[in-house]
Design a protein around this motif. Structure first.
Motif, mmCIF file in Angstrom:
data_model
loop_
_atom_site.group_PDB
_atom_site.id
_atom_site.type_symbol
_atom_site.label_atom_id
_atom_site.label_comp_id
_atom_site.label_asym_id
_atom_site.label_seq_id
_atom_site.Cartn_x
_atom_site.Cartn_y
_atom_site.Cartn_z
ATOM 1 N N LEU A 134 -21.718 -10.543 4.515
ATOM 2 C CA LEU A 134 -21.146 -11.407 3.689
ATOM 3 C C LEU A 134 -22.460 -12.257 3.349
ATOM 4 C CD1 LEU A 134 -17.586 -12.477 4.675
ATOM 5 C CD2 LEU A 134 -18.430 -10.475 2.809
ATOM 6 N N ASP A 135 -23.250 -12.710 4.292
ATOM 7 C CA ASP A 135 -24.511 -13.430 3.770
ATOM 8 C C ASP A 135 -25.514 -12.609 2.891
ATOM 9 O OD1 ASP A 135 -23.717 -15.732 5.211
ATOM 10 O OD2 ASP A 135 -24.702 -14.949 6.909
ATOM 11 N N PHE A 136 -25.668 -11.135 3.442
ATOM 12 C CA PHE A 136 -26.409 -10.402 2.553
ATOM 13 C C PHE A 136 -25.779 -10.067 0.963
ATOM 14 C CE2 PHE A 136 -26.581 -5.830 0.936
ATOM 15 C CZ PHE A 136 -27.719 -5.740 0.714
ATOM 16 N N CYS A 137 -24.387 -10.238 0.881
ATOM 17 C CA CYS A 137 -24.019 -10.041 -0.358
ATOM 18 C C CYS A 137 -24.293 -11.289 -1.087
ATOM 19 C CB CYS A 137 -22.352 -9.971 -0.229
ATOM 20 S SG CYS A 137 -21.829 -8.404 0.233
ATOM 21 N N LYS A 138 -24.247 -12.508 -0.585
ATOM 22 C CA LYS A 138 -24.450 -13.559 -1.332
ATOM 23 C C LYS A 138 -25.851 -13.851 -1.721
ATOM 24 C CE LYS A 138 -24.207 -18.655 -0.721
ATOM 25 N NZ LYS A 138 -24.086 -19.865 0.241
ATOM 26 N N LYS A 139 -27.100 -13.402 -0.905
ATOM 27 C CA LYS A 139 -28.418 -13.443 -1.037
ATOM 28 C C LYS A 139 -28.653 -12.397 -2.164
ATOM 29 C CE LYS A 139 -31.311 -11.277 1.641
ATOM 30 N NZ LYS A 139 -31.949 -10.867 2.652
ATOM 31 N N ILE A 140 -28.337 -11.238 -2.243
ATOM 32 C CA ILE A 140 -28.664 -10.338 -3.218
ATOM 33 C C ILE A 140 -28.035 -10.659 -4.780
ATOM 34 C CG2 ILE A 140 -29.100 -8.358 -1.540
ATOM 35 C CD1 ILE A 140 -26.205 -6.906 -2.561
ATOM 36 N N LYS A 141 -26.932 -11.225 -4.691
ATOM 37 C CA LYS A 141 -26.189 -11.892 -5.925
ATOM 38 C C LYS A 141 -26.859 -13.077 -6.327
ATOM 39 C CE LYS A 141 -22.140 -12.949 -8.333
ATOM 40 N NZ LYS A 141 -20.575 -13.103 -8.176
ATOM 41 N N GLU A 142 -27.560 -13.823 -5.713
ATOM 42 C CA GLU A 142 -28.209 -15.240 -5.968
ATOM 43 C C GLU A 142 -29.613 -14.722 -6.586
ATOM 44 O OE1 GLU A 142 -28.476 -17.533 -2.421
ATOM 45 O OE2 GLU A 142 -26.325 -18.479 -2.973
ATOM 46 N N LYS A 143 -30.100 -13.610 -5.954
ATOM 47 C CA LYS A 143 -31.292 -13.173 -6.495
ATOM 48 C C LYS A 143 -31.199 -12.332 -7.623
ATOM 49 C CE LYS A 143 -33.999 -12.915 -2.049
ATOM 50 N NZ LYS A 143 -34.749 -12.069 -1.054
ATOM 51 N N GLY A 144 -30.103 -12.159 -8.208
ATOM 52 C CA GLY A 144 -30.084 -11.332 -9.619
ATOM 53 C C GLY A 144 -30.279 -9.708 -9.124
ATOM 54 N N ILE A 145 -30.419 -9.129 -7.853
ATOM 55 C CA ILE A 145 -30.543 -7.741 -7.666
ATOM 56 C C ILE A 145 -29.176 -7.202 -8.025
ATOM 57 C CG2 ILE A 145 -31.107 -6.019 -5.863
ATOM 58 C CD1 ILE A 145 -32.723 -8.240 -4.456
ATOM 59 N N VAL A 146 -28.171 -7.956 -7.895
ATOM 60 C CA VAL A 146 -26.861 -7.315 -7.913
ATOM 61 C C VAL A 146 -26.014 -8.359 -8.795
ATOM 62 C CG1 VAL A 146 -24.612 -6.728 -7.079
ATOM 63 C CG2 VAL A 146 -26.819 -5.940 -5.760
ATOM 64 N N LYS A 147 -25.313 -7.683 -9.781
ATOM 65 C CA LYS A 147 -24.710 -8.835 -10.737
ATOM 66 C C LYS A 147 -23.316 -8.824 -10.278
ATOM 67 C CE LYS A 147 -28.176 -8.445 -13.457
ATOM 68 N NZ LYS A 147 -29.216 -9.714 -13.592
ATOM 69 N N HIS A 148 -22.516 -8.074 -9.811
ATOM 70 C CA HIS A 148 -21.260 -8.327 -9.257
ATOM 71 C C HIS A 148 -20.752 -7.459 -7.908
ATOM 72 C CE1 HIS A 148 -21.100 -8.395 -13.845
ATOM 73 N NE2 HIS A 148 -20.230 -9.180 -13.535
ATOM 74 N N ILE A 149 -19.982 -8.079 -7.154
ATOM 75 C CA ILE A 149 -20.087 -7.695 -5.732
ATOM 76 C C ILE A 149 -18.644 -7.399 -5.437
ATOM 77 C CG2 ILE A 149 -19.906 -8.238 -3.263
ATOM 78 C CD1 ILE A 149 -22.754 -7.708 -3.994
ATOM 79 N N GLY A 150 -18.279 -6.129 -4.863
ATOM 80 C CA GLY A 150 -16.933 -5.885 -4.975
ATOM 81 C C GLY A 150 -17.022 -4.892 -3.523
ATOM 82 N N PHE A 151 -15.701 -4.127 -3.420
ATOM 83 C CA PHE A 151 -15.719 -3.294 -2.241
ATOM 84 C C PHE A 151 -14.689 -2.094 -2.524
ATOM 85 C CE2 PHE A 151 -12.125 -6.388 -1.602
ATOM 86 C CZ PHE A 151 -11.074 -5.418 -1.236
ATOM 87 N N SER A 152 -14.758 -1.072 -2.130
ATOM 88 C CA SER A 152 -14.072 0.384 -2.180
ATOM 89 C C SER A 152 -13.157 0.262 -1.038
ATOM 90 C CB SER A 152 -14.550 1.496 -2.916
ATOM 91 O OG SER A 152 -15.442 2.021 -1.780
ATOM 92 N N PHE A 153 -11.780 0.534 -1.157
ATOM 93 C CA PHE A 153 -11.006 0.327 0.087
ATOM 94 C C PHE A 153 -10.302 1.713 0.433
ATOM 95 C CE2 PHE A 153 -6.844 -0.656 1.813
ATOM 96 C CZ PHE A 153 -6.969 -1.326 2.829
ATOM 97 N N HIS A 154 -10.233 2.167 1.701
ATOM 98 C CA HIS A 154 -9.299 3.140 2.146
ATOM 99 C C HIS A 154 -8.588 3.004 3.489
ATOM 100 C CE1 HIS A 154 -10.443 6.182 -0.781
ATOM 101 N NE2 HIS A 154 -11.887 5.689 -0.774
ATOM 102 N N ASP A 155 -7.536 2.125 3.395
ATOM 103 C CA ASP A 155 -6.895 1.764 4.871
ATOM 104 C C ASP A 155 -5.494 0.964 4.314
ATOM 105 O OD1 ASP A 155 -6.322 1.227 7.557
ATOM 106 O OD2 ASP A 155 -8.150 0.132 7.776
ATOM 107 N N GLU A 156 -4.768 0.605 5.443
ATOM 108 C CA GLU A 156 -3.513 0.253 4.885
ATOM 109 C C GLU A 156 -3.400 -1.160 4.325
ATOM 110 O OE1 GLU A 156 -0.947 2.356 5.643
ATOM 111 O OE2 GLU A 156 -2.502 3.697 6.091
ATOM 112 N N TYR A 157 -2.365 -1.567 3.864
ATOM 113 C CA TYR A 157 -2.315 -2.790 3.019
ATOM 114 C C TYR A 157 -2.761 -4.047 3.529
ATOM 115 C CZ TYR A 157 -0.782 -7.044 0.550
ATOM 116 O OH TYR A 157 -0.639 -8.051 0.002
ATOM 117 N N LYS A 158 -2.318 -3.964 5.044
ATOM 118 C CA LYS A 158 -2.671 -5.245 5.652
ATOM 119 C C LYS A 158 -4.126 -5.384 5.965
ATOM 120 C CE LYS A 158 -1.422 -7.200 10.458
ATOM 121 N NZ LYS A 158 -0.934 -7.156 11.640
#
Length: 374
Positions: A134-158
């Protein structure tokens, strides 16, 4: 083409999934670049601007091809480019940046518009959380290397709920189609994201193409929606959901591009009729009564340690029941065994089950499929 606004960025309601391009000699690692370029150009001409690739697609060649394509046709600034961090390859904190840099080089770009933590289940997420993702996600977004951060999911709802609540995500990606409303994150996951104003990307809208060729009972019911094709009837379900940013489709023919773009142009939010809702409800029951194993042919399990073509075996097994093709499936299986590796050769290493996004019991499934098809 209709579009979804996310922070002032217009994203086409249909996205091009770059994991099922035409290939040469049935080799998934050899993209037919000439044909694939034509498909992408046709889709972009029709208004599609969301291009979705990932590190493992086409045996790690998809990102290279997409990067070459965008540079060749000077399209990088005209599309929204998405790719994904291969979380299963992360063993230490430094791997986050190392893998991202490899992807930037392959894609021939200095930034990624939509970057996802790929194929998360709760075990994988907790591991990379401990490594500081999560620190990595915040850093690359602040630097503009990545514009939008998300995730793709494959597990149960919980598990989806825990991951969703762990960070201020810009978007999330879930598997959803009219058949799988209670599978993995499902409609509950969609509703949680909607409640929190987090846009949703839909993958597997046609369940690996299987909703494009439904059982006869469903084909008969679909006649009331003509001239829509079976694929278009299926696509209408996720396209009608108001918080869906884009619906991904791994298109590999001009017909698929034309039909899918046509639906993304015509279908408005909240547009399902009572008759269509009833159709989806009845169709779900028809499929559930027939399916043997929930394989979507994503090929994450490939290559198999002993080179069993796992998606091929499961496809033949399912087709026998889904489409009333027992004799044809058995005949095709006999042909497969002449050149391919029999499930009897499985050494039960478990590699396939560890990486399967659907969390299928592959080892048992291979035994059952072979017993039926042989």
């Amino acid at each position: 083409m209709r579009y979804f606004d996310i922070g002032g960025v217009e994203v086409s309601r249909l996205g091009f999934g770059c994991m099922r391009f035409p290939v040469i000699d049935d080799d998934n690692g050899k993209i037919n670049k000439e044909e694939s370029e034509k498909l992408l150009l046709d889709a972009i001409k029709r208004g599609l601007n969301y291009i979705d690739t990932a590190y493992p697609y086409h045996e790690e060649t998809s990102e290279d091809f997409v990067g070459e394509f965008l540079q060749k046709h000077n399209l990088r600034d005209k599309v929204q480019l998405a790719t994904k961090l291969p979380c299963w390859l992360v063993e230490k904190e430094e791997d986050f940046e190392r893998l991202l840099n490899i992807q930037l080089e392959k894609l021939q770009t200095d930034h990624i518009d939509f970057y996802l933590l790929h194929s998360l289940d709760i075990k994988r997420f907790r591991k990379i959380m401990d490594l500081g993702v999560l620190d990595f996600c915040k850093k690359i977004k602040e630097k503009g290397i990545v514009k939008h951060i998300g995730f793709s999911f494959h597990d149960e709802y919980k598990a989806f709920e825990e991951i969703f609540n762990a960070y201020d995500w810009d978007f999330c990606q879930i598997q959803l189609n009219y058949l799988d409303i209670d599978y993995q994150a499902g409609m509950k996951g969609y509703e949680l994201a909607t409640k929190n104003n987090v846009p949703v990307i839909i993958m597997e809208p046609l369940k690996g193409g299987r909703l494009s060729n439904p059982p006869e009972e469903i084909k008969d019911m679909s006649k009331k929606f003509e001239p829509l094709s079976y694929s278009q009837v299926a696509l209408k379900f996720p396209l009608s959901l108001p918080n869906v940013m884009t619906v991904l489709s791994g298109m590999n023919s001009f017909k698929q591009v034309e039909e899918n773009c046509d639906m993304a142009d015509k279908v408005d939010y909240n547009s399902l009729t009572d008759e269509e809702k009833e159709f989806y409800k009845v169709s779900r029951q028809v499929y559930k009564n027939r399916e043997q194993i929930g394989c979507t042919a994503c090929e994450y399990c490939m290559p198999c340690t002993v080179e069993i073509n796992i998606p091929k075996v499961f496809s033949l097994w399912n087709k026998a029941f889904l489409y009333d093709e027992e004799e044809k499936s058995k005949s095709d299986y006999e042909k497969y065994l002449k050149d391919g590796v029999s499930p009897e050769e499985c050494i039960e290493c478990g590699k396939c089950e560890d990486i399967c996004p659907q969390h299928l019991e592959i080892i048992k499934g291979l035994k059952d499929a072979h017993e039926f098809l042989k």
